[in-house]
Design an enzyme around this catalytic site. Structure first.
Site, PDB file in Angstrom:
ATOM      1  N   LYS A  18      65.233  33.785  41.543  1.00  0.00           N
ATOM      2  CA  LYS A  18      65.023  33.449  42.955  1.00  0.00           C
ATOM      3  C   LYS A  18      65.044  34.662  43.882  1.00  0.00           C
ATOM      4  CE  LYS A  18      68.352  30.378  42.405  1.00  0.00           C
ATOM      5  NZ  LYS A  18      68.261  29.987  41.012  1.00  0.00           N
ATOM      6  N   LYS A  66      67.465  28.782  48.035  1.00  0.00           N
ATOM      7  CA  LYS A  66      66.550  27.672  47.751  1.00  0.00           C
ATOM      8  C   LYS A  66      65.988  27.048  49.025  1.00  0.00           C
ATOM      9  CE  LYS A  66      68.691  26.521  43.306  1.00  0.00           C
ATOM     10  NZ  LYS A  66      69.530  25.554  42.541  1.00  0.00           N
ATOM     11  N   ASP A  99      73.199  30.693  46.481  1.00  0.00           N
ATOM     12  CA  ASP A  99      72.113  30.143  45.681  1.00  0.00           C
ATOM     13  C   ASP A  99      71.376  29.032  46.447  1.00  0.00           C
ATOM     14  OD1 ASP A  99      70.718  29.972  43.046  1.00  0.00           O
ATOM     15  OD2 ASP A  99      71.540  27.942  43.071  1.00  0.00           O
TER      16      ASP A  99
END
Length: 814
Positions: A578, A681, A677
């Site tokens: 990511k 996203k 995280d």
């Protein structure tokens, strides 16, 4: 009468020559003319020896000794001892003459074309004589005939022009009176009207056989070589190449002209007018039907019959405003090249008459450039024309087929295929017959170009993807396992042939251009070379394979920063990492733009929701004109697992440890529990919705104590969780008392994003979210009140690997 020609590999050694004898024996029911080339490699050796001699290099004697040893050894192995003396005497006499010619070249330091033809002719003269004597020793009714007594040419040494009237008369007179069942003749060699040795050009043994076949009007000319006919492409470069069973004269000429070395281009000319078929056969697989070249072949309706190429090409371009509307420019240009005896392989000219571009052999380009600049010296000095432009190290790739003229879109299909694989086209040409479309490309791209085109035009729509996988931990190993498991299905049902060419972890890397056997990848990787991210990229680039895909299964910043290098080389990128898409917005946009510019897909579906089609669905919403108003989501499978499992009978520490052990968290669990995280996203979803946003503008309401966030190791982090267990229990009890569940929620609305732990009441879409599942609610103009919901497993190696796999399949379907 039958004509059989055997090439250099067919007569390379005594073992092969015995195979030739077996083939000749089977055709012994009628008179046969057997035309043979020099022993394999001898012609090149003779040319090298003559160059050494003319450069006054004494090493020519060592080279001559190799030539002598090859022929003497063949005699001793093929001819019985009782018959050897006569054969050895004749061959040694010829070798002595050859030595004298080379010594003369050495003494004067010169090699004229006339002398070169005399020297190089000994390859065929010696091989044909030895083979004829071998046939006789084996009881065959065979005799030797010197082709120089039959084929008469002009004095254009090196590539002499045949006097067909005299040659045909000689052939008819000889063969009509000849009583021998088998006549062995040297190919390639001929004689001028004055009796000097001449040659018919490299590959001229085919031409010799065709000249005799036409003179005798035989029913079939057989060319025996080391491949089973003419192929759809060079089988040494394209492993999927197939033999073409029937092909027309014109198609064969085009293919041979553009590098199909199985047949010397002029071979077809003598037999074409008399409609004598040519069979291309394999000496080492004589039962294989091979290829039949004949008239009026319709190719079973197929458009493209073959893909060929000719290498070592340079482009010579003349351009300038002084060319426009001026008669005679082209005449002067081509005349200049003609006077230098330079053959033109390809011609293209702009309709504006502003430029002329020709393709010629690399070896001729310096002479050609100097000559053209001299011819147009006045125009160059007055700035009307630019000095000639030279581009070297190129290759011509050509599509060939009689039926191409009746099919539209072939050029577009060809150029699109090359473009998708980053093969730059420097020049194009198409003959008026529309039987050939040619493109000039860099020689380094030829293998990729041939394989790409072959896949497009011949392989029943089976597309080959070549994967380079970095990271083979939990996700990476599952991904390789899934590829191995589904390989057959993908090929049969989806027409995808997926090969893993390179694998790397943090310690080792391994490559196999033919595909790494996935059942052995672990042992092969363990014995691979030391891992190096730059060397990995360099190897991917140098292999230059079509439909290449870089697969990043890591969470590594350095790997994420390498994506531009891959995309700029038209190598697709698929990643579950990511970092790239959640870094600076400018970098995210750069990757998107590079993907478009170089036609290299950049896919990252697993960045959000592992295997769930969240990003793909969002892309379709945006592409269809819908606009996102709000996104609400539980995007951390690890955090959802933690808060679904945590209660007053288990410690928060133990639940997080369990999540890590089961692969739900990143190797560093603070990435998940800190909320970073989830921030990444929701940032990616906001960007994919069309909004410019950076991660530092996202509000993060962390539930972790500051001490836990600031730990510098996993051990220290888990110890800190024990210390604050009472705080975690208090959070749980407060939510339970309100009949709520704890969920870590991400939200994007009105251009702003935030993440944090929330108490979710009964009846809410998030309330019954189980295990490590993810859920996303898209509120859009079309879904204003009842959102579009995507829900399912959002963490775990298997589902993440399947999401990467799905992106690979998307690329295969592009």
């Amino acid at each position: 009468m039958k004509i059989l020609k055997f090439g250099g590999t067919s007569v390379a050694n005594p073992y092969n020559i015995r195979k030739v004898k077996s083939i000749v024996e089977k055709n012994n029911s009628e008179h046969i003319a057997v035309v043979v080339s020099a022993f394999g490699g001898i012609t090149d050796l003779l040319l090298d020896t003559s160059r050494l001699a003319s450069n006054q290099d004494p090493a020519y004697k060592e080279s001559l000794k190799q030539i002598e040893d090859r022929h003497i050894s063949a005699i001793r192995e093929l001819v019985p001892v009782r018959a050897q003396s006569t054969v050895l005497s004749k061959v040694k006499s010829d070798l002595n003459t050859l030595e004298t010619l080379l010594e003369g070249s050495f003494l004067i330091g010169e090699l004229t074309p006339k002398l070169s033809d005399k020297i190089v002719s000994y390859g065929e003269l010696l091989s044909s004589y030895i083979i004829s004597e071998f046939f006789k020793s084996e009881g065959l009714d065979a005799a030797f005939k010197d082709s120089r007594e039959l084929i008469i040419t002009d004095n254009n040494y090196g590539k002499a022009n045949v006097d067909f009237e005299r040659t045909n008369a000689n052939c008819n007179a000889f063969f009509n009176a000849n009583a021998d069942k088998i006549t062995v003749l040297p190919g390639f060699v001929a004689a001028s009207k004055s009796g000097n040795s001449t040659t018919l050009g490299r590959g001229g043994s085919d031409y010799t056989a065709a000249i005799i076949a036409a003179a005798q009007q035989v029913s079939l000319l057989e060319i025996w070589t080391d491949v089973s006919g003419m192929y759809t492409a060079n089988p040494k470069l394209v492993k999927q190449a197939k033999c073409v069973s029937h092909i027309s004269y014109e198609e064969a000429m085009e293919l041979s002209h553009f590098g199909a070395k199985v047949l010397y281009p002029p071979t077809i000319q003598p037999v074409l007018g008399k409609e004598i078929p040519i069979a291309i056969k394999n000496t080492f697989e004589p039962e294989n039907p091979g290829t039949l070249i004949a008239k009026n072949n319709n190719g079973n309706g197929k458009t493209v019959r073959g893909i060929s190429h000719v290498g070592n090409i340079s482009l010579l371009s003349l351009e300038g405003p002084g060319m426009i509307g001026i008669p005679g420019i082209s005449k002067r240009f081509f005349e200049t090249l003609s006077l230098k005896n330079i053959s033109i392989v390809l011609i293209t000219q702009a309709s504006s008459e502003h430029s002329i571009c020709v393709g010629i052999a690399d070896e001729d380009v310096d002479v050609a450039a100097e000559a053209v600049n001299d011819t147009f010296a006045y125009e160059i000095s007055s700035k009307k024309i630019k000095p000639v432009i030279v581009e070297k190290d190129l290759t011509i790739v050509a599509l060939v087929g009689d039926n191409m003229k009746s099919h539209q879109g072939l050029s577009g299909k060809m150029f699109s295929t090359l473009g998708k694989n980053n093969v730059n086209i420097r020049a194009i040409a198409q003959g008026a017959s529309e039987r050939n479309i040619s493109a000039v490309i860099k020689k380094d791209d030829v293998k990729k170009a041939l394989n790409s085109l072959h896949e497009t035009f011949f392989e029943e729509n089976i597309k080959q993807l070549n994967l380079f996988v970095m990271g083979v931990g939990n996700v990476g190993s599952k991904f390789l396992q899934q590829i191995r498991q589904q390989k057959k299905y993908l090929k049969e049902e989806l027409k995808l042939n997926i090969r893993v060419i390179g694998i790397s972890n943090s310690r080792k890397m391994v490559f196999d251009e033919n595909g790494i056997p996935l059942k052995d990848w672990e042992s092969l990787l363990a014995n691979g070379e030391k891992a190096d991210k730059q060397l990995f990229f360099d190897q991917v680039k140098s292999l230059n394979l079509r439909n290449s895909v870089f697969v990043d299964n890591t969470a590594n910043l350095e790997v994420a920063q390498s994506y531009p290098d891959y995309l700029k080389n038209s190598i697709s990128v698929v990643t579950c990492n990511k970092i790239a898409c959640s870094s600076d917005y400018a970098y995210y946009r750069e990757l998107k733009e590079l993907s478009k510019k170089y036609n290299a897909p950049f896919l990252f579906e697993t960045n959000v929701g592992a295997g769930l089609p969240i990003i793909d669905t969002l892309k379709h919403l945006i592409a269809s004109g819908d606009k996102v108003k709000k996104i609400q989501a539980v995007l951390s499978g690890s955090l959802n697992f933690v808060f679904n499992t945590f209660n007053d009978s288990v410690t928060f520490h133990d639940v997080v440890k369990q999540a890590q052990e089961q692969g739900y968290t990143e190797p560093d669990p603070t990435i998940d529990l800190s909320g970073i995280d989830v921030m990444r996203k929701i940032l990616i979803l906001a960007r994919e919705s069309g909004h410019q946003l950076d991660i530092d503008s996202i509000e993060n309401e962390s539930f972790l104590p500051k001490e836990s966030l600031e730990t510098n190791s996993n051990d220290a982090f888990f110890e800190s969780l024990k210390k604050y267990e009472s705080d975690f229990q208090a959070m749980y009890k407060e939510a339970a008392n309100m009949d709520c569940k704890l969920k870590y929620v991400a939200q994007f609305e009105d251009g702003k994003a935030k993440v944090g732990l929330q108490r979710i009441p009964k009846g809410h879409d998030f309330y019954n979210l189980e295990g490590s599942d993810n859920i996303v609610l898209f509120f859009t103009e079309r879904y204003p009140n009842q959102p579009m919901i995507i829900k399912g497993a959002g963490a775990g190696a298997d589902v993440t690997a399947s999401g990467i796999f799905a992106d690979i399949i998307r690329i295969g379907n592009f």
